[in-house]
Every structure is written in structure tokens, then in C-alpha cells.
Design an enzyme around this catalytic site. Sequence first.
Site, PDB file in Angstrom:
ATOM      1  CG  HIS A  53       9.231   6.177   3.574  1.00 32.77           C
ATOM      2  ND1 HIS A  53       9.361   7.248   2.672  1.00 32.77           N
ATOM      3  CD2 HIS A  53       8.221   5.556   3.273  1.00 32.77           C
ATOM      4  CE1 HIS A  53       8.707   7.299   1.672  1.00 32.77           C
ATOM      5  NE2 HIS A  53       7.783   6.267   2.225  1.00 32.77           N
ATOM      6  CG  HIS A  55       5.594   3.139   2.374  1.00 34.21           C
ATOM      7  ND1 HIS A  55       5.160   4.158   2.807  1.00 34.21           N
ATOM      8  CD2 HIS A  55       5.437   2.120   3.652  1.00 34.21           C
ATOM      9  CE1 HIS A  55       4.384   3.997   3.745  1.00 34.21           C
ATOM     10  NE2 HIS A  55       4.606   2.605   4.380  1.00 34.21           N
ATOM     11  CG  ASP A  57       5.886   3.803  -3.189  1.00 36.82           C
ATOM     12  OD1 ASP A  57       6.130   3.390  -1.972  1.00 36.82           O
ATOM     13  OD2 ASP A  57       5.395   4.950  -3.278  1.00 36.82           O
ATOM     14  CG  HIS A  58       9.451   5.796  -1.114  1.00 38.51           C
ATOM     15  ND1 HIS A  58       9.823   7.218  -1.443  1.00 38.51           N
ATOM     16  CD2 HIS A  58       8.217   5.653  -1.171  1.00 38.51           C
ATOM     17  CE1 HIS A  58       8.697   7.822  -1.527  1.00 38.51           C
ATOM     18  NE2 HIS A  58       7.493   6.995  -1.389  1.00 38.51           N
ATOM     19  CG  HIS A 111       4.151   8.582   4.957  1.00 37.56           C
ATOM     20  ND1 HIS A 111       2.996   8.427   4.337  1.00 37.56           N
ATOM     21  CD2 HIS A 111       5.007   7.786   4.205  1.00 37.56           C
ATOM     22  CE1 HIS A 111       3.048   7.720   3.290  1.00 37.56           C
ATOM     23  NE2 HIS A 111       4.104   7.247   3.223  1.00 37.56           N
ATOM     24  CG  ASP A 128       5.658   9.238   0.137  1.00 37.57           C
ATOM     25  OD1 ASP A 128       6.294   9.885  -0.590  1.00 37.57           O
ATOM     26  OD2 ASP A 128       5.307   7.892   0.294  1.00 37.57           O
ATOM     27  CG  HIS A 166       4.028   9.962  -4.475  1.00 34.86           C
ATOM     28  ND1 HIS A 166       3.737   8.772  -5.008  1.00 34.86           N
ATOM     29  CD2 HIS A 166       4.519   9.618  -3.057  1.00 34.86           C
ATOM     30  CE1 HIS A 166       4.179   7.803  -4.288  1.00 34.86           C
ATOM     31  NE2 HIS A 166       4.724   8.212  -3.238  1.00 34.86           N
TER      32      HIS A 166
END
Length: 254
Positions: A53, A55, A57-58, A111, A128, A166
Site C-alpha cells: 500500500h 503509506h 513507511d512502506h 487499512h 498493515d 510492524h
Amino acid sequence: MHVVPLPALADNYIWVLHDDDGQAIVVDPGDAQPVEAALTQRQLQLRAILLTHHHHDHIGGVAALLAKHEVPVYAPHDERIIQATHRVSDGNVVELVSPAARFEVIEVPGHTTTHIAYTGEGILLCGDTLFSMGCGRLFEGTPAQMLASLDRLAALPGNTLVCCAHEYTAANGRFAQTIEPTNTALAARRQEVAALRANDKPSLPVALATEQATNPFLRTDNDAVIAWSQRQGVAGDRVARFAALRANKDVFTG
């Protein structure tokens, strides 16, 4: 296939999958530095990047990796992921020659609306959507969408290794214990996680069967979860039970 979780950023895991010949796939690289370090230390050649996805942090490390490695980038149909070279959707198959690997794409909105997971080689790369003893927050999707997504993941073989993005397991376990205080499998998993984290070891990957036995978000039809929901004033509908679980987890501070 060797499965390696790389700690990154605050509490992310970037997943590296590689064969005995050193051919590697990287999943959700939010930071390029730990990936480059692992490639060097393990003498690996990067061959593909898989993204679940949009985001940051990915995907935050993708541009830096592509500056050094000319590899395909598989991602959902989402214009917010500008580095994608191959857009994939539900039922598509990512088949790689080196390393030899085959992953089916599962759309798992909740998410985010465009979140996908990859499953194959005995592995589930779920970003996530699913966490150990937990699930992702609903930033864009609805409770009904997330529950349907989790139902799809829960139906995979029990020996599938769940590779979450995570290290939330200990905190999730504390919440899960408030839902099912007499669940012995949950108590055992919490002890296992405490020992792993005390030695600075990842709590992941974890067998899906363990999640089916301990994760309240996969257990909305379990008698104990139903009883908890009734105590919250939620009756009947399993989507409502799931929504109540997610809402309570959102404010949980234990």
C-alpha cells in the site's frame, strides 16, 4: 525461501525473501538503508520489490533502491505509488524466475482502500492489514471491508507464515487478553513474545494457525468474543462486533 525481517524506522519490518543463490525480493521498503545493508552483509542481489500500500513507511525507500537496482516494482492500482512498474490486482499472479517464486495477489481493503497482500511459497505478506494478535487501523476503509479482508486471509492454510509489517505484537496481546482472558493459547503466545522481545528478537513471522487461535480480530464468531461484545452492548451482527473490537483497540492504552 529464506524469510528475513529487517527492523526499520520506529517499528516497521521490511521483509527480505531470498533463495540459496542469493537472489532476493524486498517487501515494503520504507527505508533503503537497512535493505542495502542486508544486501551487502548477506551477499544478495535484489531482483524485485513488492508493495502492499501507499503509506510512506512502506514505500519511502523505493526511489533510493531504484537508483541503485534496476528491478520491477509490483504495487496496487494506486496513483499515490508513483514508482510502480507493474500494477496488480485481485487474483493476479506475480511469478519471478530469480528467485523462483510465485505469489497470488489478494485485495484486502480496510487499512487503505487499495491495500493488497501477497501469498505464496508458504508465506503471507500482509502489510498493515493483519498484525499478530491485531489488525490495521481503518484509515480509508470500512469495518465491513476490513472484516471481509481478514476473513479471506484467515482462510489460508494454517501453516502459512504471516509476515506483518510492524512489531505491534506485545501491545496487541495485552488488548487481546482483555477480550479473551481465559484463552490459554493467547497466554502462551504472550509469554513467547515477551521472551523474544526481551532478547531483542522479532515476534514474527508467526503461523496463521497461531493467529486463528489468539487474534480476536480473526475470532469475531468465537463465543468469548461474542460474550465480550454483548457486555459492550453490541448484539448480533459480526460486522458490529468487529467494529466494536477495532474501536476499543483504537483507544486502548493498557
